[in-house]
Motif scaffolding. Sequence first.
Motif, PDB file in Angstrom:
ATOM      1  N   ILE A  57       0.652  -1.253   0.094  1.00 45.35           N
ATOM      2  CA  ILE A  57       0.104  -0.205   0.153  1.00 45.35           C
ATOM      3  C   ILE A  57       0.789   1.402   0.013  1.00 45.35           C
ATOM      4  O   ILE A  57       0.644   2.180  -0.634  1.00 45.35           O
ATOM      5  N   VAL A  58       1.878   1.285   0.903  1.00 48.46           N
ATOM      6  CA  VAL A  58       2.690   2.357   0.996  1.00 48.46           C
ATOM      7  C   VAL A  58       3.422   2.779  -0.536  1.00 48.46           C
ATOM      8  O   VAL A  58       3.458   3.714  -0.999  1.00 48.46           O
ATOM      9  N   ARG A  59       4.018   1.473  -1.003  1.00 49.46           N
ATOM     10  CA  ARG A  59       4.572   1.740  -2.361  1.00 49.46           C
ATOM     11  C   ARG A  59       3.635   2.235  -3.639  1.00 49.46           C
ATOM     12  O   ARG A  59       3.832   3.013  -4.346  1.00 49.46           O
ATOM     13  N   ALA A  60       2.344   1.446  -3.470  1.00 44.83           N
ATOM     14  CA  ALA A  60       1.262   2.242  -4.479  1.00 44.83           C
ATOM     15  C   ALA A  60       1.061   3.300  -4.215  1.00 44.83           C
ATOM     16  O   ALA A  60       0.912   4.215  -5.233  1.00 44.83           O
ATOM     17  N   GLU A  61       0.858   3.982  -3.011  1.00 49.33           N
ATOM     18  CA  GLU A  61       0.421   5.430  -2.860  1.00 49.33           C
ATOM     19  C   GLU A  61       1.731   6.318  -3.253  1.00 49.33           C
ATOM     20  O   GLU A  61       1.520   7.178  -3.968  1.00 49.33           O
ATOM     21  N   ALA A  62       2.897   5.902  -2.862  1.00 51.05           N
ATOM     22  CA  ALA A  62       4.366   6.669  -3.246  1.00 51.05           C
ATOM     23  C   ALA A  62       4.363   6.671  -4.703  1.00 51.05           C
ATOM     24  O   ALA A  62       4.736   7.767  -5.205  1.00 51.05           O
TER      25      ALA A  62
END
Length: 338
Positions: free
Chosen positions: A111-116
């Motif tokens: 999730i963190v990577r998708a948002e970033a």
Amino acid sequence: MSTQELRVAVLGAGVMGTDHARRVTRRISGARVSVVNDYVTDKAEQLAAEVPGARVIGDPLDAIEADDVDAVLLATPGPAHHKQLLACVEQRKPVLCEKPMTTDAHTALEIVRAEAALGAALIQVGFQRRFDPEYGELKALLDSGELGQPLLMHCVHRNFAPPPGFSSAMVVNESLVHEVDVTRFLLDEEIAAVRILRPRATSRAPQGLQDPQIAILETTGGRHVDVEVFVGTGVGYQVRTEVVGETGSASIGLGVGVVRTSGSGRWGGRVASGFLERFATAYDTEVQRWVDAVRSEVNVGGPNAWDGYAAAAVCAAAVRSLETGERVPVVLAQRVDG
Ligand SMILES: NC(=O)c1ccc[n+]([C@@H]2O[C@H](COP(=O)([O-])OP(=O)(O)OC[C@H]3O[C@@H](n4cnc5c(N)ncnc54)[C@H](O)[C@@H]3O)[C@@H](O)[C@H]2O)c1
């Protein structure tokens, strides 16, 4: 700030979704509930019936995509969050996601990577204690330096009874996760290792439930935090935090109602019935600030996806410790959210 009301989809018409929908409808400004979803359609219809102008959409992903939805309030159970959060990110819809962000570190990092990758701050995690006046005061006191360097923290997290089906790992992922976030918030440090101790279980605990549990968290700065999580006290909802610094200590969570000392040497107050009562102001402030931030497109610094991931990583290590009894180091991925 936009002059338009924020149109919010509430996913999950259970305890928290119902409370948040009522909050958006009756207690805060700048937003309205336009869509309600629950995979039990009757529950969604029941909630929508008390929210003027809200309609039911049967599929959660359709609800996220809907044209009359600007933002999402995710109050489904933790295991449903991963897929639904990815859909919010894909649709570029801001989302206030109830804790835990996801129930394991791997999906939380995804999730963190998708948002970033989108370069947009879309996710706020529902760690509402950061918006609670008592926690706010304690944080300000720590930041003022009055207590000196914080060394230790003692936390208590007690519930009346666990919901049906609550497992030992859920004590970590659903309950301890709040203290994990409180530790990171108050001490401004990551957690480097965790150990779960398994004291004698209460005779009230359903078969196989390790309750209570003691967590020992070690921060990167060498501070120790002990947490008693006891979800089946049969008494009520108690959340307490004491920080011990080099030049003083401070406690919160004792002042629910009036805490007084009597001539008989007793002191006491009223024990809150549950989280909806204890944290009512915090939930109101949390949702109001989220709505204001989304409408003004300004990030007000609520707990973000990284905070959700860091908490998930600590909880994953805690679940391993629950199984082995060992101290488990926490290794965080490289930060990608700036
Ligand atoms: N911040 C807090 O203090 C706090 C307190 C309690 C619960 N929570 C969190 O809030 C979330 C919801 O908890 P709750 O107590 O309201 O649970 P709940 O069981 O009362 O409600 C969850 C609802 O979601 C529905 N649902 C389940 N899976 C779904 C799916 N895939 N799609 C759509 N609907 C689905 C269920 O039918 C149910 O109505 C959880 O993540 C929980 O950890 C936060």
